[in-house]
Design a protein around this motif. Structure first.
Motif, PDB file in Angstrom:
ATOM      1  N   LEU A 191      -6.067  13.256  -3.105  1.00  0.00           N
ATOM      2  CA  LEU A 191      -6.375  14.272  -4.114  1.00  0.00           C
ATOM      3  C   LEU A 191      -6.092  15.669  -3.564  1.00  0.00           C
ATOM      4  CD1 LEU A 191      -9.755  12.869  -5.511  1.00  0.00           C
ATOM      5  CD2 LEU A 191      -7.603  13.051  -6.801  1.00  0.00           C
ATOM      6  N   ALA A 192      -6.438  15.903  -2.297  1.00  0.00           N
ATOM      7  CA  ALA A 192      -6.289  17.231  -1.693  1.00  0.00           C
ATOM      8  C   ALA A 192      -4.832  17.686  -1.618  1.00  0.00           C
ATOM      9  CB  ALA A 192      -6.915  17.251  -0.294  1.00  0.00           C
ATOM     10  N   VAL A 193      -3.903  16.742  -1.463  1.00  0.00           N
ATOM     11  CA  VAL A 193      -2.490  17.123  -1.285  1.00  0.00           C
ATOM     12  C   VAL A 193      -1.646  16.902  -2.543  1.00  0.00           C
ATOM     13  CG1 VAL A 193      -2.620  16.593   1.178  1.00  0.00           C
ATOM     14  CG2 VAL A 193      -1.729  14.864  -0.399  1.00  0.00           C
ATOM     15  N   GLU A 194      -2.315  16.473  -3.602  1.00  0.00           N
ATOM     16  CA  GLU A 194      -1.618  16.125  -4.848  1.00  0.00           C
ATOM     17  C   GLU A 194      -0.668  17.222  -5.328  1.00  0.00           C
ATOM     18  OE1 GLU A 194      -3.532  13.284  -8.246  1.00  0.00           O
ATOM     19  OE2 GLU A 194      -4.454  15.242  -7.943  1.00  0.00           O
ATOM     20  N   SER A 195      -1.113  18.470  -5.254  1.00  0.00           N
ATOM     21  CA  SER A 195      -0.322  19.570  -5.820  1.00  0.00           C
ATOM     22  C   SER A 195       0.729  20.101  -4.849  1.00  0.00           C
ATOM     23  CB  SER A 195      -1.247  20.713  -6.241  1.00  0.00           C
ATOM     24  OG  SER A 195      -1.862  21.256  -5.085  1.00  0.00           O
ATOM     25  N   SER A 196       0.717  19.620  -3.598  1.00  0.00           N
ATOM     26  CA  SER A 196       1.677  20.124  -2.607  1.00  0.00           C
ATOM     27  C   SER A 196       3.017  19.407  -2.748  1.00  0.00           C
ATOM     28  CB  SER A 196       1.131  19.903  -1.195  1.00  0.00           C
ATOM     29  OG  SER A 196       2.125  20.203  -0.235  1.00  0.00           O
ATOM     30  N   ASP A 197       4.102  20.168  -2.567  1.00  0.00           N
ATOM     31  CA  ASP A 197       5.420  19.527  -2.638  1.00  0.00           C
ATOM     32  C   ASP A 197       5.903  19.090  -1.262  1.00  0.00           C
ATOM     33  OD1 ASP A 197       5.940  21.968  -1.501  1.00  0.00           O
ATOM     34  OD2 ASP A 197       7.437  22.603  -2.962  1.00  0.00           O
ATOM     35  N   TRP A 198       5.063  19.301  -0.225  1.00  0.00           N
ATOM     36  CA  TRP A 198       5.516  18.904   1.115  1.00  0.00           C
ATOM     37  C   TRP A 198       4.457  18.207   1.966  1.00  0.00           C
ATOM     38  CZ3 TRP A 198       4.118  21.326   5.957  1.00  0.00           C
ATOM     39  CH2 TRP A 198       3.184  22.365   5.830  1.00  0.00           C
ATOM     40  N   ILE A 199       3.170  18.335   1.607  1.00  0.00           N
ATOM     41  CA  ILE A 199       2.111  17.672   2.386  1.00  0.00           C
ATOM     42  C   ILE A 199       1.745  16.341   1.735  1.00  0.00           C
ATOM     43  CG2 ILE A 199      -0.215  17.863   3.346  1.00  0.00           C
ATOM     44  CD1 ILE A 199       0.056  20.907   3.151  1.00  0.00           C
ATOM     45  N   GLY A 205       0.825  -1.201   0.000  1.00  0.00           N
ATOM     46  CA  GLY A 205       0.000   0.000   0.000  1.00  0.00           C
ATOM     47  C   GLY A 205       0.861   1.253   0.000  1.00  0.00           C
ATOM     48  N   ARG A 206       0.177   2.401   0.103  1.00  0.00           N
ATOM     49  CA  ARG A 206       0.880   3.685   0.015  1.00  0.00           C
ATOM     50  C   ARG A 206       1.451   4.112   1.362  1.00  0.00           C
ATOM     51  NH1 ARG A 206      -3.855   6.544  -3.462  1.00  0.00           N
ATOM     52  NH2 ARG A 206      -5.052   5.863  -1.678  1.00  0.00           N
ATOM     53  N   GLN A 207       1.116   3.361   2.424  1.00  0.00           N
ATOM     54  CA  GLN A 207       1.312   3.915   3.760  1.00  0.00           C
ATOM     55  C   GLN A 207       2.760   4.160   4.169  1.00  0.00           C
ATOM     56  OE1 GLN A 207      -0.823   0.845   5.797  1.00  0.00           O
ATOM     57  NE2 GLN A 207       1.026  -0.122   6.506  1.00  0.00           N
ATOM     58  N   THR A 208       3.734   3.548   3.504  1.00  0.00           N
ATOM     59  CA  THR A 208       5.113   3.749   3.946  1.00  0.00           C
ATOM     60  C   THR A 208       5.930   4.547   2.940  1.00  0.00           C
ATOM     61  OG1 THR A 208       5.572   1.592   3.007  1.00  0.00           O
ATOM     62  CG2 THR A 208       5.253   1.685   5.372  1.00  0.00           C
ATOM     63  N   MET A 209       5.261   5.253   2.046  1.00  0.00           N
ATOM     64  CA  MET A 209       6.013   5.909   0.980  1.00  0.00           C
ATOM     65  C   MET A 209       6.770   7.148   1.449  1.00  0.00           C
ATOM     66  SD  MET A 209       3.455   5.241  -2.193  1.00  0.00           S
ATOM     67  CE  MET A 209       4.122   6.436  -3.293  1.00  0.00           C
ATOM     68  N   PHE A 210       6.083   8.074   2.114  1.00  0.00           N
ATOM     69  CA  PHE A 210       6.737   9.285   2.617  1.00  0.00           C
ATOM     70  C   PHE A 210       7.609   9.958   1.552  1.00  0.00           C
ATOM     71  CE2 PHE A 210       6.785   6.701   6.750  1.00  0.00           C
ATOM     72  CZ  PHE A 210       5.644   7.299   7.258  1.00  0.00           C
ATOM     73  N   GLN A 211       7.209   9.826   0.290  1.00  0.00           N
ATOM     74  CA  GLN A 211       8.108  10.259  -0.793  1.00  0.00           C
ATOM     75  C   GLN A 211       8.498  11.727  -0.722  1.00  0.00           C
ATOM     76  OE1 GLN A 211       5.890   8.883  -4.159  1.00  0.00           O
ATOM     77  NE2 GLN A 211       7.340   7.249  -4.606  1.00  0.00           N
ATOM     78  N   LYS A 212       7.516  12.590  -0.498  1.00  0.00           N
ATOM     79  CA  LYS A 212       7.810  14.028  -0.490  1.00  0.00           C
ATOM     80  C   LYS A 212       8.768  14.377   0.646  1.00  0.00           C
ATOM     81  CE  LYS A 212       3.263  15.157  -2.428  1.00  0.00           C
ATOM     82  NZ  LYS A 212       1.955  15.801  -2.197  1.00  0.00           N
ATOM     83  N   ILE A 213       8.532  13.778   1.809  1.00  0.00           N
ATOM     84  CA  ILE A 213       9.367  14.063   2.978  1.00  0.00           C
ATOM     85  C   ILE A 213      10.808  13.616   2.739  1.00  0.00           C
ATOM     86  CG2 ILE A 213       9.762  13.468   5.409  1.00  0.00           C
ATOM     87  CD1 ILE A 213       6.675  13.200   5.666  1.00  0.00           C
ATOM     88  N   LEU A 214      10.955  12.403   2.241  1.00  0.00           N
ATOM     89  CA  LEU A 214      12.303  11.862   2.038  1.00  0.00           C
ATOM     90  C   LEU A 214      13.061  12.670   0.986  1.00  0.00           C
ATOM     91  CD1 LEU A 214      11.457   8.046   2.267  1.00  0.00           C
ATOM     92  CD2 LEU A 214      12.490   9.495   4.018  1.00  0.00           C
ATOM     93  N   ARG A 215      12.314  13.184   0.014  1.00  0.00           N
ATOM     94  CA  ARG A 215      12.933  14.015  -1.024  1.00  0.00           C
ATOM     95  C   ARG A 215      13.432  15.334  -0.403  1.00  0.00           C
ATOM     96  NH1 ARG A 215       8.923  13.420  -4.983  1.00  0.00           N
ATOM     97  NH2 ARG A 215       7.914  15.312  -4.270  1.00  0.00           N
TER      98      ARG A 215
END
Length: 237
Positions: free
Chosen positions: A85-93, A1-11
């Motif tokens: 969907l709500a956070v899609e455009s954010s580079d940090w949320i 699932g998506r739950q461990t991605m944290f992609q934006k944070i790790l970037r």
């Protein structure tokens, strides 16, 4: 699932100057549906962080699971989809799916604990000897007020909760100073940052549901992608 991605944070971790503590802001709630005030809370909180010591690398929205028996709670699947969907455009949320996917109701302190452990484990796999990522719970004055009501919160977990620290956004001009003086909260006062929000608006998920129920427009109260999702699935009608 998506739950461990944290992609934006790790970037964003790569940009933290040495000696500065990376910080993630966490907002918990029903998000039924998510709206602009939820996102605004994180934005306001980000702007009051002491930049001499901390660098905000991300914000996380953590929707409650379906075991939280609240009336008018959309399905977990729908709430997670709307939050993404709500956070899609954010580079940090970003959205953390862990709490929502738990079979039983999870106390907020334990949610923060889980996020902290998973996030720091992910960071260690990426960065050699990283600074430990710290969390702050971001909330509104209503959540702070609920802590002063006996029986609502598990008091044995409050010390754990406040060990992470809290930023309380007050946009309703309520007396948050009196709340933190309450016998339950007073011992944790130094871990609570009170932030008055100059822009006073009473936007809530229940207001959006009420407007939909009455057949009125909810445009400009939440991201268009969320409104489209609600319309397509006829949620809260």
């Amino acid at each position: 699932g998506r739950q461990t991605m944290f992609q934006k944070i790790l970037r964003n971790l790569a940009d933290v100057p040495s000696g500065i503590i990376p910080l993630v802001l966490v907002e918990c709630g029903s998000f039924s549906p998510p709206h602009f005030a939820h996102l605004r809370n994180l934005e306001v909180a980000r702007k009051v962080i002491d930049e001499q010591h901390f660098c905000v690398v991300g914000g996380l929205i953590s929707p409650v699971g379906s075991a939280y028996k609240k009336p008018n709670l959309a399905s977990t699947e729908d709430r997670l989809a709307m939050c993404h969907l709500a956070v899609e455009s954010s580079d940090w949320i970003d959205v953390d799916d862990w709490e929502a996917s738990q079979p039983t109701y999870t106390r907020t302190a334990n949610v923060l604990d889980s996020i902290s452990n998973r996030l720091n484990t992910a960071a260690q796999a990426l960065v050699p000897k990283p600074e430990r990522i710290q969390l702050r719970l971001v909330c509104g004055a209503d959540l702070l007020e609920s802590m002063t009501r006996p029986g609502v919160w598990d008091l044995s977990l409050l010390a754990k909760l406040f060990s992470f620290g809290m930023i309380c956004i007050n946009r309703d001009a309520v007396n948050t100073q009196a709340m933190v003086a309450h016998e339950i909260l007073a011992p944790h006062r130094e871990h609570i940052q009170l932030v008055p929000e100059e822009f006073s608006w009473h936007l809530s998920s229940s207001f959006i549901r009420q407007e939909l129920h009455a057949g009125r427009s909810i445009k400009y109260l939440a991201p268009d992608s969320v409104l489209q999702y609600i319309a397509e699935r006829r949620l809260f009608a």
